[in-house]
Design an enzyme around this catalytic site. Structure first.
Site, PDB file in Angstrom:
ATOM      1  N   ASP A 135     -15.711  46.877   9.451  1.00 15.16           N
ATOM      2  CA  ASP A 135     -15.383  47.515  10.716  1.00 15.16           C
ATOM      3  C   ASP A 135     -15.042  48.979  10.462  1.00 15.16           C
ATOM      4  OD1 ASP A 135     -15.216  47.437  13.436  1.00 15.16           O
ATOM      5  OD2 ASP A 135     -13.136  46.784  13.499  1.00 15.16           O
ATOM      6  N   TYR A 137     -14.348  53.043  12.263  1.00 15.85           N
ATOM      7  CA  TYR A 137     -13.276  53.635  13.080  1.00 15.85           C
ATOM      8  C   TYR A 137     -13.811  54.949  13.643  1.00 15.85           C
ATOM      9  CZ  TYR A 137      -8.163  54.598  13.691  1.00 15.85           C
ATOM     10  OH  TYR A 137      -6.884  54.828  14.157  1.00 15.85           O
ATOM     11  N   HIS A 142     -10.447  57.092  20.430  1.00 15.13           N
ATOM     12  CA  HIS A 142      -9.532  55.989  20.087  1.00 15.13           C
ATOM     13  C   HIS A 142      -8.652  56.379  18.903  1.00 15.13           C
ATOM     14  CE1 HIS A 142      -8.051  51.978  19.032  1.00 15.13           C
ATOM     15  NE2 HIS A 142      -8.527  52.163  17.810  1.00 15.13           N
ATOM     16  N   ARG A 151       1.907  59.286  15.395  1.00 12.32           N
ATOM     17  CA  ARG A 151       2.253  60.474  14.603  1.00 12.32           C
ATOM     18  C   ARG A 151       2.344  61.753  15.427  1.00 12.32           C
ATOM     19  NH1 ARG A 151      -1.347  57.542  11.579  1.00 12.32           N
ATOM     20  NH2 ARG A 151      -3.048  58.649  12.574  1.00 12.32           N
ATOM     21  N   GLU A 207     -10.359  44.952  21.481  1.00  8.08           N
ATOM     22  CA  GLU A 207     -10.936  46.248  21.130  1.00  8.08           C
ATOM     23  C   GLU A 207     -12.415  46.235  21.508  1.00  8.08           C
ATOM     24  OE1 GLU A 207      -8.170  48.159  17.624  1.00  8.08           O
ATOM     25  OE2 GLU A 207     -10.062  47.258  17.002  1.00  8.08           O
ATOM     26  N   ASP A 241     -12.934  43.094  18.818  1.00  8.90           N
ATOM     27  CA  ASP A 241     -12.122  42.952  17.609  1.00  8.90           C
ATOM     28  C   ASP A 241     -10.674  42.677  18.032  1.00  8.90           C
ATOM     29  OD1 ASP A 241     -11.274  43.114  14.958  1.00  8.90           O
ATOM     30  OD2 ASP A 241     -11.013  45.295  15.052  1.00  8.90           O
ATOM     31  N   GLN A 248       0.065  43.752  13.042  1.00  8.52           N
ATOM     32  CA  GLN A 248      -0.599  44.869  12.387  1.00  8.52           C
ATOM     33  C   GLN A 248       0.374  45.952  11.938  1.00  8.52           C
ATOM     34  OE1 GLN A 248      -3.773  46.467  14.800  1.00  8.52           O
ATOM     35  NE2 GLN A 248      -4.336  48.059  13.338  1.00  8.52           N
ATOM     36  N   THR A 359     -13.171  50.834  17.793  1.00 11.01           N
ATOM     37  CA  THR A 359     -12.975  50.909  19.242  1.00 11.01           C
ATOM     38  C   THR A 359     -13.580  52.179  19.824  1.00 11.01           C
ATOM     39  OG1 THR A 359     -10.915  49.748  18.877  1.00 11.01           O
ATOM     40  CG2 THR A 359     -11.232  50.706  21.050  1.00 11.01           C
TER      41      THR A 359
END
Lengths: 432, 432
Positions: A135, A137, A142, A151, A207, A241, A248, A359
């Site tokens: 998977d 990213y 997203h 953050r 997701e 997903d 997590q 996502t």
């Protein structure tokens, strides 16, 4: 180009699509999963069709007719993209009204009666045997939205984000086909205390992703150059997903997501061939940096213009609604770039392997591909036809949809990627 | 208990071992991989042995003799631990001098001549078809050592470390059998600049691990309780989780290691059955916290006392030396705990799946399971018979070894887990 089949304009499975899947259906002992294509509101059983000389006008496939009797698409996929292309074009002609092959099916009431099955009578299976699942990213909006939550805006994206398609190895064994219910997982979560508790997840999420199946292998130690990557891509599915956000956030440091993801990932049942998506190429999110040579592409339209939406039917409710709309153009990296990066060190890929995009959220409100984003990490609830939600509740049903519209207004869609949430086991132990 | 075979006291494959593997060998058309056991300096071909009525005194295996003709151990493993136990005990009797089954092999020159093959003539294959591979991080001294290098002693271990067996999904397709050479991977690494370069890794490392293969599946959504986990463990191998440290440090945020690991992972060829290791149980590293109920065990001796060492033969050198010595007792979590945690949310495991322990370093200097630790992240070189090293150079050969010694002084070992580093492709593209 018109079909002799009655295909409504809003059907996902129009004559410009011809997606492949694995089915069984009641009657005449059809209990062995076999290959089919979806057309309008029906499926054509290619095991029956091929046995009845349906492919008699296509010499290239004659030595390989056994692939349509397999319980997965792997053997068909392994024939390679030139063969997929010929088979798809051939079937388009078979379905075309008064077309060159009209005697094969349109004019054969006998073959139609045993090879065409209403989709409502069909049971779908996982379309491919998946060796490994990765998977990525690459949905930049997203990644940014999630980064802001954790953050702040200044450090939302990690330094590596624009330099490489960030990805991780997923769990192949927990990938299920659309329609499979998803049990709410138990796991370790941080509650009010600083010590974790053993509890069903309280922050169950979806997701919205696009998945790509591979049709070509490479040997250990032999990278796939970007120029050769397109040939390895068999076709595409929608991918949910499912994620347990509380599991997590506690588990993922320092090695990444694990139990938060491996309880289930759902793919849509019908694989839209790569060739079918060719007319829908478009530009992805521009990369502002000069990427390293092995990832540099001269293809400007490297991603697809696929409309995506998430439909949520709350448990117990009689109607649901679309909660987000996005588009698969919202990707920073293309699937060929993901594949090339994946193999740059020599990692071997196999036919049937699955790559997920990560996502795919859009740039604006209403385009969030996960509840984590939509609810600002659970701090903001939303309304579904009068029902309030932050994360998923037991009984909720999530349906991902995706479709393209060509310049003639013809529609090509993916069918549903659907899953319903079952309540967690009592005490964590399976009781059925 | 003595064998009629000439087994030297330092052999890994003594009568108390009987490990299983997959082999071919020259002659008589034996080109099809089949099941064998290793005994002393020989292999017993169980395809030939079983066809020749070698198992005639073991009724329980009669309906399943086909498993010895398979190209992997999966079918044998799926028979379950009670059957493995019976087969291993039976073969021990077959190999015992003047034992109850002496007529089957000891007294049959004819069968011996066609079923026993010198190990030096044997080619080994990957022992199992691996669906999914998960690597854990339960070597606490390793986690601490690496944590100190990156975050200092106060924050070396993450808050979750003592609460759960941290792990991540690895890449199954790049797992290779001992003896397979490993190509130095290209990848993205940060050099002096803050932007990455595309370059072969400059910090190629090994990791000393123990691997466990599974022999029992669980369905999606059904966790494996800790009390049932031991039954799912088929056997153990040594595992070298080769790592590109510079690729890793750049890519791993926020989703974990990816290309730094997926270019190759090596397992030893002979699977030591779980039952063979039973006499070598010992206590692992005590966990100072009160772990959550699903991970709580009343088994005090939950790990194994296996001596481990890393032998390095520098490229071009005529002799090498042992660079580290450790022991598999240096684990905070047991394999049953890893398996139970893996499935706590319902993740399905399949026969043949591989679990890695993570790097097993000991508590003192000289016990480092990786060069990252031994060289303090490359800041301190070391000497191998007069040759200086920090990370691995082209031509270097790494051999992991593991063995137990029982109370009678009998040895049980794993055989070698060996790999040699090939130089990177010129320009990153395969040229052979």
């Amino acid at each position: 180009m018109e079909s002799w089949l009655d295909i409504t304009p809003h059907s996902d499975f129009s004559l410009i699509n011809i997606p492949f899947g694995i089915i069984t259906y009641p009657g005449a002992g059809i209990s062995t999963p076999r290959v089919a294509v979806a057309i309008g509101d029906q499926a054509l059983d290619l095991a029956v069709f091929s046995t009845s000389q349906g492919f008699s006008k296509l010499p290239v496939i004659q030595p390989h007719l056994h692939v349509f009797h397999e319980p997965t698409l792997n053997a068909f996929a392994a024939l390679g993209r030139p063969v997929h292309r010929r088979v798809r074009e051939y079937l388009q002609k078979v379905f075309t009204k008064n077309g060159p092959y009209r005697e094969l099916l349109q004019d054969s009431q006998e073959l139609r009666s045993v090879s065409l099955i209403k989709l409502t009578s069909v049971r779908n299976y996982l379309p491919m045997q998946i060796g490994d699942y990765t998977d990525f990213y690459v949905g930049k909006h997203h990644a940014y939205n999630v980064g802001v939550l954790f953050r702040g805006p200044a450090n939302a994206l990690q330094p590596n984000y624009s330099h490489l398609p960030v990805g991780y190895h997923g769990r192949a064994s927990s990938i299920v086909v659309s329609g499979t219910s998803v049990r709410r997982p138990w796991g370790q979560i941080l509650d009010a205390e600083s010590s974790p508790i053993y509890h069903p997840t309280k922050r169950l999420d979806y997701e919205l992703e696009l998945g790509a199946f591979l049709c070509k292998s490479n040997r250990l130690g032999t990278p796939v150059a970007l120029a050769d990557a397109e040939d390895c891509l068999f076709g595409y599915v929608l991918l949910n997903d499912w994620s347990a956000r509380d599991v997590q956030s506690w588990e993922y440091v320092p090695l990444g997501p694990f139990n938060a993801k491996n309880f289930a990932s759902t793919v849509s049942a019908w694989v839209v061939l790569a060739d079918a998506l060719e007319p829908f190429r478009t530009e992805g999110i521009p990369n502002e940096i000069d990427v390293l040579s092995y990832l540099r592409s001269n293809v400007t339209e490297a991603v697809f213009n696929i409309n995506l939406e998430i439909f949520l039917l709350p448990g117990g409710a009689t109607s649901g609604s679309v909660v987000s709309r996005s588009n698969s153009c919202n990707m920073l990296w293309s699937f060929p770039q993901m594949l090339t990066h994946h193999t740059v060190g020599g990692c071997p890929m196999n036919v049937g392997d699955l790559l997920g995009s990560g996502t795919i959220s859009g740039p604006e409100a209403g385009m969030e591909g996960s509840l984590l984003e939509l609810t600002r990490s659970g701090s903001k609830s939303f309304d579904v036809n009068g029902v309030e939600r932050t994360f998923l509740e037991d009984g909720d049903e999530v349906v991902l949809r995706g479709w393209c519209v060509d310049s003639n207004g013809l529609r090509l869609g993916f069918g549903e990627c659907r899953g319903k949430i079952l309540s967690a086991w009592v005490n964590g132990i399976a009781s059925e």
